[in-house]
Design an enzyme around this catalytic site. Structure first.
Site, mmCIF file in Angstrom:
data_model
loop_
_atom_site.group_PDB
_atom_site.id
_atom_site.type_symbol
_atom_site.label_atom_id
_atom_site.label_comp_id
_atom_site.label_asym_id
_atom_site.label_seq_id
_atom_site.Cartn_x
_atom_site.Cartn_y
_atom_site.Cartn_z
ATOM 1 N N CYS A 43 0.826 -1.209 0.000
ATOM 2 C CA CYS A 43 0.000 0.000 0.000
ATOM 3 C C CYS A 43 0.867 1.268 0.000
ATOM 4 C CB CYS A 43 -0.902 -0.025 1.223
ATOM 5 S SG CYS A 43 -1.829 1.483 1.441
ATOM 6 N N CYS A 64 -0.952 5.792 7.177
ATOM 7 C CA CYS A 64 -2.339 5.452 7.518
ATOM 8 C C CYS A 64 -2.503 4.851 8.903
ATOM 9 C CB CYS A 64 -2.894 4.506 6.457
ATOM 10 S SG CYS A 64 -4.407 3.679 6.915
ATOM 11 N N CYS A 94 -3.088 -0.658 8.941
ATOM 12 C CA CYS A 94 -2.343 -1.921 8.935
ATOM 13 C C CYS A 94 -1.036 -1.737 9.714
ATOM 14 C CB CYS A 94 -1.982 -2.329 7.515
ATOM 15 S SG CYS A 94 -3.380 -2.712 6.462
ATOM 16 N N GLN A 100 -18.673 -9.779 12.422
ATOM 17 C CA GLN A 100 -17.234 -9.979 12.188
ATOM 18 C C GLN A 100 -16.868 -9.468 10.800
ATOM 19 O OE1 GLN A 100 -15.023 -11.161 14.347
ATOM 20 N NE2 GLN A 100 -16.222 -12.213 15.899
ATOM 21 N N CYS A 145 -9.790 -11.884 21.138
ATOM 22 C CA CYS A 145 -9.098 -11.034 20.161
ATOM 23 C C CYS A 145 -7.903 -10.346 20.809
ATOM 24 C CB CYS A 145 -10.059 -10.013 19.564
ATOM 25 S SG CYS A 145 -10.853 -8.990 20.792
HETATM 26 N N1 SAH Z 1 -19.435 -13.579 19.583
HETATM 27 C C1 SAH Z 1 -19.834 -12.465 18.771
HETATM 28 C C2 SAH Z 1 -19.432 -11.085 19.317
HETATM 29 C C3 SAH Z 1 -18.115 -10.947 19.996
HETATM 30 S S1 SAH Z 1 -17.599 -9.284 20.277
HETATM 31 C C4 SAH Z 1 -19.358 -12.649 17.348
HETATM 32 O O1 SAH Z 1 -18.538 -13.524 17.052
HETATM 33 O O2 SAH Z 1 -19.832 -11.930 16.458
HETATM 34 C C5 SAH Z 1 -17.833 -9.101 22.011
HETATM 35 C C6 SAH Z 1 -19.251 -8.752 22.422
HETATM 36 O O3 SAH Z 1 -19.288 -8.610 23.847
HETATM 37 C C7 SAH Z 1 -19.760 -7.421 21.871
HETATM 38 O O4 SAH Z 1 -20.965 -7.676 21.179
HETATM 39 C C8 SAH Z 1 -20.025 -6.570 23.122
HETATM 40 O O5 SAH Z 1 -21.150 -5.737 23.014
HETATM 41 C C9 SAH Z 1 -20.250 -7.616 24.187
HETATM 42 N N2 SAH Z 1 -19.990 -7.249 25.594
HETATM 43 C C10 SAH Z 1 -19.085 -6.386 26.083
HETATM 44 N N3 SAH Z 1 -19.081 -6.414 27.431
HETATM 45 C C11 SAH Z 1 -19.997 -7.327 27.818
HETATM 46 C C12 SAH Z 1 -20.448 -7.817 29.087
HETATM 47 N N4 SAH Z 1 -19.937 -7.369 30.222
HETATM 48 N N5 SAH Z 1 -21.400 -8.761 29.103
HETATM 49 C C13 SAH Z 1 -21.926 -9.242 27.936
HETATM 50 N N6 SAH Z 1 -21.541 -8.815 26.716
HETATM 51 C C14 SAH Z 1 -20.593 -7.872 26.648
#
Ligand code: SAH
Length: 453
Positions: free
Chosen positions: A71, A77, A80, A282, A407
């Site tokens: 890039c 940026c 990345c 995602q 993550c």
């Molecule tokens: N498993 C899902 C989302 C994961 S992201 C997927 O794969 O798409 C993490 C999620 O945790 C987010 O949606 C966020 O809103 C939620 N979150 C954050 N703190 C939390 C808490 N204390 N209790 C429950 N959910 C929570």
């Protein structure tokens, strides 16, 4: 140490954002775009109490895995962090980072960590783009902010973005220029067009464009809608989102449908999901399937199990697992996400899924009290990891298996340490590369209950 100082540094480790780190006279110096093993000349940019940040000036000794970034705006940026490494090396480094965290933070040096599951084509994987719009020297610009600032790096193309998302942003930029649509000015809190968000259902081809505006009024709205509809046959949903606050939050609370449907659809495996502008989904669809398949393998379901999916978002993991389980539960803190989860269960004809709104650390203790006994618990917390109360509650529920999707391997390792004290041992870790070219790594970890003596 002082800003402006030039030093020579041996890079020995890597920070969570992908930057290299080395010690200079015992003091930690973080330098983006460097690789452990390299010797570099650095200019110190800022000095804090315990560390400094520097800018790479010259490679004294370059790492053999180093390549020329693809890039043209890579350095400016900041979206990345790993384009200067060959893809193979990126995967190797990510695995090493996970191992380092388990060792240093988790106190575990014998964890089985599999090689990272990468992509065969690690480019143009993002299904969602959201870029700020601005004006520079009279011209409309759109792109990411440069790191630590609100200067927009004007971008014609982003190599990790789906081509159609790229094309849509370029198109809106050109039309805004031609039609004279007022662009938002952050300092003055004036003007109209703030951000454009584009999402593509990678497996359905359905496209959503969201125009984020400062207030209800969008000049030349009809003409812009007409041109977008004509230009993109993939367009399924065109939405105006109204955000009139002085804020860094991209979307405001209100959506107005301008054309087409209110949602787009995508599929993961044979499960279908409706996605609205505010839904979390995602960003790398094909690797999400790889990740969820790994969750499924670690969950080892036979059809008789009760499964809890904590931090479930729009219910994707729970619904992906549902047909292999007797009953699934999901808990999530964002009410709109749970609304989506319930709608997605209906969309797939899944009737044995139960979703609850609330903090996992508050809802799970209630479920424990009600006598819900999961055989498998999945957790997928945000970067900060799980609340200790949640982990304690999971242990009290005594599931045979705990699948921890993370993550952030630093908080994963911290939580794994606590879980070991609570009777759950890490059996294996499968990292999955959800974010090629960046420093982020996703891990799917299987923990099993130790027989009590
Ligand atoms: N498993 C899902 C989302 C994961 S992201 C997927 O794969 O798409 C993490 C999620 O945790 C987010 O949606 C966020 O809103 C939620 N979150 C954050 N703190 C939390 C808490 N204390 N209790 C429950 N959910 C929570």
């Amino acid at each position: 140490m002082q800003p402006g100082q030039m030093i020579e540094l041996e890079v020995t480790g890597q920070a969570h954002d992908g930057a290299g780190v080395g010690k200079y006279e015992g003091f930690a110096v973080f330098v983006p775009l460097t690789v452990p093993g390299e010797t570099v000349r650095v200019r110190i940019e800022s000095v804090k109490k315990n560390y400094a940040r520097g800018k790479l000036l010259e490679l004294v000794q370059a790492h053999p895995d180093r390549i020329e970034p693809v890039c043209p705006v890579y350095e400016a940026c900041g979206g990345c962090q790993s384009q200067h490494l060959s893809y193979e090396a990126q995967l190797k480094h990510k695995r090493q980072q996970v191992a380092d965290h388990f060792k240093r933070i988790g106190g575990m040096d014998d964890v089985l960590i599999h090689p990272v599951l990468g992509m065969s084509d690690p480019w143009r994987y993002r299904n969602k783009a959201q870029v700020p719009f601005g004006r520079r020297q009279g011209k409309v610009v759109a792109g990411f902010y440069s790191p630590g600032s609100h200067n927009i790096i004007d971008m014609e193309s982003c190599v990790i973005q789906h081509e159609l998302n790229d094309a849509a942003i370029r198109f809106v930029k050109a039309q805004a220029e031609e039609l004279g649509i007022p662009i938002y000015n952050e300092q003055k809190h004036a003007g109209v067009l703030r951000h454009v968000m584009v999402r593509i259902g990678s497996n359905t081809g359905e496209m959503m464009i969201v125009l984020v505006t400062n207030g209800e009024y969008l000049p030349k709205r009809k003409e812009l809608v007409k041109r977008l509809v004509a230009a993109f046959p993939e367009l399924t949903s065109l939405v105006q989102n109204i955000n009139s606050k002085r804020t860094n939050v991209i979307l405001g609370p209100k959506n107005k449908r301008l054309w087409g449907k209110e949602v787009i659809h995508d599929t993961i495996g044979d499960v279908k999901f409706a996605i609205s502008p505010h839904s979390f989904y995602q960003v790398n669809t094909s690797q999400t399937k790889v990740l969820y398949d790994q969750v499924l393998r670690y969950a080892a379901l036979t059809g008789n199990e009760t499964v809890i999916d904590a931090y479930c978002g729009i219910g994707t993991i729970a619904l992906y697992l549902a047909k292999h389980a007797k009953q699934v539960y999901g808990v999530e803190i964002v009410p709109e996400a749970i609304r989506d989860a319930k709608a997605n269960a209906r969309l797939n004809g899944i009737t044995h899924a139960h979703f609850a709104v609330g903090a996992a650390e508050e809802v799970m203790p209630k479920w424990l009290e009600e006598g819900i006994k999961p055989d498998v618990v999945i957790v997928d917390p945000p970067r900060k990891g799980c609340d200790p109360v949640l982990l304690k509650t999971v242990a009290d529920m005594r599931p045979e298996r705990l699948v921890y999707v993370s993550c952030n391997s630093a908080t994963l390792a911290r939580d794994a340490k606590l879980l070991l004290e609570l009777g759950y041992r890490v059996q294996e870790v499968q990292p999955v590369d959800m974010f090629p070219q960046t420093g982020h790594v996703e891990c799917c970890t299987l923990l099993v209950r130790e027989p009590r003596s």
